[in-house]
Design a protein around this motif. Structure first.
Motif, PDB file in Angstrom:
ATOM      1  N   LEU A   6     134.843  15.565  16.181  1.00  0.00           N
ATOM      2  CA  LEU A   6     136.227  15.982  16.401  1.00  0.00           C
ATOM      3  C   LEU A   6     136.365  16.760  17.701  1.00  0.00           C
ATOM      4  O   LEU A   6     137.310  16.547  18.466  1.00  0.00           O
ATOM      5  N   GLY A   7     135.423  17.637  17.973  1.00  0.00           N
ATOM      6  CA  GLY A   7     135.436  18.390  19.226  1.00  0.00           C
ATOM      7  C   GLY A   7     135.313  17.488  20.436  1.00  0.00           C
ATOM      8  O   GLY A   7     136.014  17.665  21.440  1.00  0.00           O
ATOM      9  N   VAL A   8     134.427  16.499  20.364  1.00  0.00           N
ATOM     10  CA  VAL A   8     134.270  15.545  21.460  1.00  0.00           C
ATOM     11  C   VAL A   8     135.558  14.740  21.638  1.00  0.00           C
ATOM     12  O   VAL A   8     135.997  14.482  22.767  1.00  0.00           O
ATOM     13  N   GLY A   9     136.189  14.371  20.532  1.00  0.00           N
ATOM     14  CA  GLY A   9     137.457  13.636  20.606  1.00  0.00           C
ATOM     15  C   GLY A   9     138.545  14.448  21.302  1.00  0.00           C
ATOM     16  O   GLY A   9     139.269  13.929  22.159  1.00  0.00           O
ATOM     17  N   TRP A  10     138.659  15.734  20.936  1.00  0.00           N
ATOM     18  CA  TRP A  10     139.642  16.610  21.592  1.00  0.00           C
ATOM     19  C   TRP A  10     139.316  16.758  23.076  1.00  0.00           C
ATOM     20  O   TRP A  10     140.214  16.787  23.916  1.00  0.00           O
ATOM     21  N   PHE A  13     140.336  13.607  24.860  1.00  0.00           N
ATOM     22  CA  PHE A  13     141.792  13.578  24.929  1.00  0.00           C
ATOM     23  C   PHE A  13     142.284  14.466  26.064  1.00  0.00           C
ATOM     24  O   PHE A  13     143.138  14.064  26.864  1.00  0.00           O
ATOM     25  N   GLY A  14     141.748  15.672  26.159  1.00  0.00           N
ATOM     26  CA  GLY A  14     142.162  16.600  27.200  1.00  0.00           C
ATOM     27  C   GLY A  14     141.826  16.101  28.592  1.00  0.00           C
ATOM     28  O   GLY A  14     142.642  16.185  29.518  1.00  0.00           O
ATOM     29  N   VAL A  15     140.630  15.555  28.755  1.00  0.00           N
ATOM     30  CA  VAL A  15     140.215  15.043  30.065  1.00  0.00           C
ATOM     31  C   VAL A  15     141.090  13.850  30.460  1.00  0.00           C
ATOM     32  O   VAL A  15     141.547  13.767  31.608  1.00  0.00           O
ATOM     33  N   SER A  16     141.349  12.947  29.522  1.00  0.00           N
ATOM     34  CA  SER A  16     142.184  11.779  29.861  1.00  0.00           C
ATOM     35  C   SER A  16     143.615  12.214  30.187  1.00  0.00           C
ATOM     36  O   SER A  16     144.248  11.643  31.086  1.00  0.00           O
ATOM     37  N   TRP A  17     144.122  13.223  29.502  1.00  0.00           N
ATOM     38  CA  TRP A  17     145.459  13.732  29.815  1.00  0.00           C
ATOM     39  C   TRP A  17     145.486  14.328  31.221  1.00  0.00           C
ATOM     40  O   TRP A  17     146.418  14.089  31.983  1.00  0.00           O
ATOM     41  N   LEU A  18     144.455  15.105  31.575  1.00  0.00           N
ATOM     42  CA  LEU A  18     144.390  15.693  32.910  1.00  0.00           C
ATOM     43  C   LEU A  18     144.267  14.636  34.000  1.00  0.00           C
ATOM     44  O   LEU A  18     144.888  14.742  35.069  1.00  0.00           O
ATOM     45  N   VAL A  19     143.484  13.594  33.756  1.00  0.00           N
ATOM     46  CA  VAL A  19     143.345  12.505  34.734  1.00  0.00           C
ATOM     47  C   VAL A  19     144.679  11.799  34.920  1.00  0.00           C
ATOM     48  O   VAL A  19     145.108  11.533  36.056  1.00  0.00           O
ATOM     49  N   ALA A  20     145.359  11.493  33.825  1.00  0.00           N
ATOM     50  CA  ALA A  20     146.667  10.832  33.928  1.00  0.00           C
ATOM     51  C   ALA A  20     147.665  11.716  34.673  1.00  0.00           C
ATOM     52  O   ALA A  20     148.438  11.222  35.509  1.00  0.00           O
ATOM     53  N   TRP A  41     154.928  15.106  29.080  1.00  0.00           N
ATOM     54  CA  TRP A  41     153.746  15.776  29.624  1.00  0.00           C
ATOM     55  C   TRP A  41     153.522  17.150  29.012  1.00  0.00           C
ATOM     56  O   TRP A  41     152.411  17.673  29.059  1.00  0.00           O
ATOM     57  N   ALA A  42     154.548  17.748  28.427  1.00  0.00           N
ATOM     58  CA  ALA A  42     154.418  19.091  27.855  1.00  0.00           C
ATOM     59  C   ALA A  42     153.884  19.075  26.426  1.00  0.00           C
ATOM     60  O   ALA A  42     153.284  20.053  25.983  1.00  0.00           O
ATOM     61  N   VAL A  43     154.087  17.987  25.703  1.00  0.00           N
ATOM     62  CA  VAL A  43     153.713  17.959  24.283  1.00  0.00           C
ATOM     63  C   VAL A  43     152.205  18.116  24.057  1.00  0.00           C
ATOM     64  O   VAL A  43     151.792  18.936  23.232  1.00  0.00           O
ATOM     65  N   LEU A  46     150.983  21.731  24.363  1.00  0.00           N
ATOM     66  CA  LEU A  46     151.588  22.547  23.302  1.00  0.00           C
ATOM     67  C   LEU A  46     150.920  22.294  21.951  1.00  0.00           C
ATOM     68  O   LEU A  46     150.696  23.225  21.179  1.00  0.00           O
ATOM     69  N   VAL A  47     150.588  21.038  21.680  1.00  0.00           N
ATOM     70  CA  VAL A  47     149.893  20.705  20.430  1.00  0.00           C
ATOM     71  C   VAL A  47     148.518  21.363  20.403  1.00  0.00           C
ATOM     72  O   VAL A  47     148.101  21.931  19.385  1.00  0.00           O
ATOM     73  N   VAL A  48     147.797  21.319  21.514  1.00  0.00           N
ATOM     74  CA  VAL A  48     146.472  21.939  21.593  1.00  0.00           C
ATOM     75  C   VAL A  48     146.574  23.442  21.365  1.00  0.00           C
ATOM     76  O   VAL A  48     145.798  24.024  20.609  1.00  0.00           O
ATOM     77  N   VAL A  49     147.545  24.089  21.990  1.00  0.00           N
ATOM     78  CA  VAL A  49     147.725  25.538  21.825  1.00  0.00           C
ATOM     79  C   VAL A  49     148.103  25.865  20.382  1.00  0.00           C
ATOM     80  O   VAL A  49     147.577  26.815  19.784  1.00  0.00           O
TER      81      VAL A  49
END
Length: 150
Positions: A6-10, A13-20, A41-43, A46-49
């Motif tokens: 789950l941690g690797v998945g998150w 997800f974060g890295v792919s969001w930053l690249v995009a 781009w804000a969602v 916010l979900v992570v936080v």
């Protein structure tokens, strides 16, 4: 193991969001699209936080405990009345690894709980449990304690 996945998945997800986001910011004309679609781009951040905040304050632990509260209290009542705990596989939503205790206090370890040690719950109506088992206790709610065995 599933917690690491789950941690690797998150993380992915974060890295792919930053690249995009980086691609959108670098391309010409894309910053206007970023301003137009700011909600999109804000969602994710916010979900992570929000998820991180809920985990930090212990909301998942409290919620699972409250959903299991009826079964936990019923089990505590039957043990305190003298019924031997026997071999239990589940108490509420908790898979039981093993049980320890007596009529005055008992505890059980949750299977696959804890990253470096074992964790579970202990019950004692007379204050901190005096179970003849290693570990320490932290008050959780009412007669319930979190049992940590490092």
């Amino acid at each position: 193991m599933w917690l690491m996945a789950l941690g690797v998945g998150w993380l992915l997800f974060g890295v792919s969001w930053l690249v995009a986001l980086g691609v959108v910011l670098v391309r010409r004309g894309r910053p206007a699209a970023l301003r137009r679609d700011w909600r999109f781009w804000a969602v994710p951040p916010l979900v992570v936080v929000l998820v991180g905040s809920l985990v930090h304050v212990g909301a998942p632990v409290r919620m699972r405990f409250e959903l299991s509260r009826g079964s936990l209290d019923h089990f505590a009542r039957t043990v305190s009345e003298g019924t031997p705990p026997g071999k239990r596989q589940w108490i509420g939503l908790y898979p039981v690894k093993y049980l320890e205790g007596s009529r005055r206090a008992f505890g059980f370890m949750i299977e696959d709980a804890g990253f470096f040690g074992s964790h579970g719950f202990a019950w004692s109506a007379d204050g901190e449990p005096d179970i003849d088992a290693p570990g320490f206790y932290r008050h959780f709610d009412g007669p319930w304690y979190i049992w940590i065995d490092d």
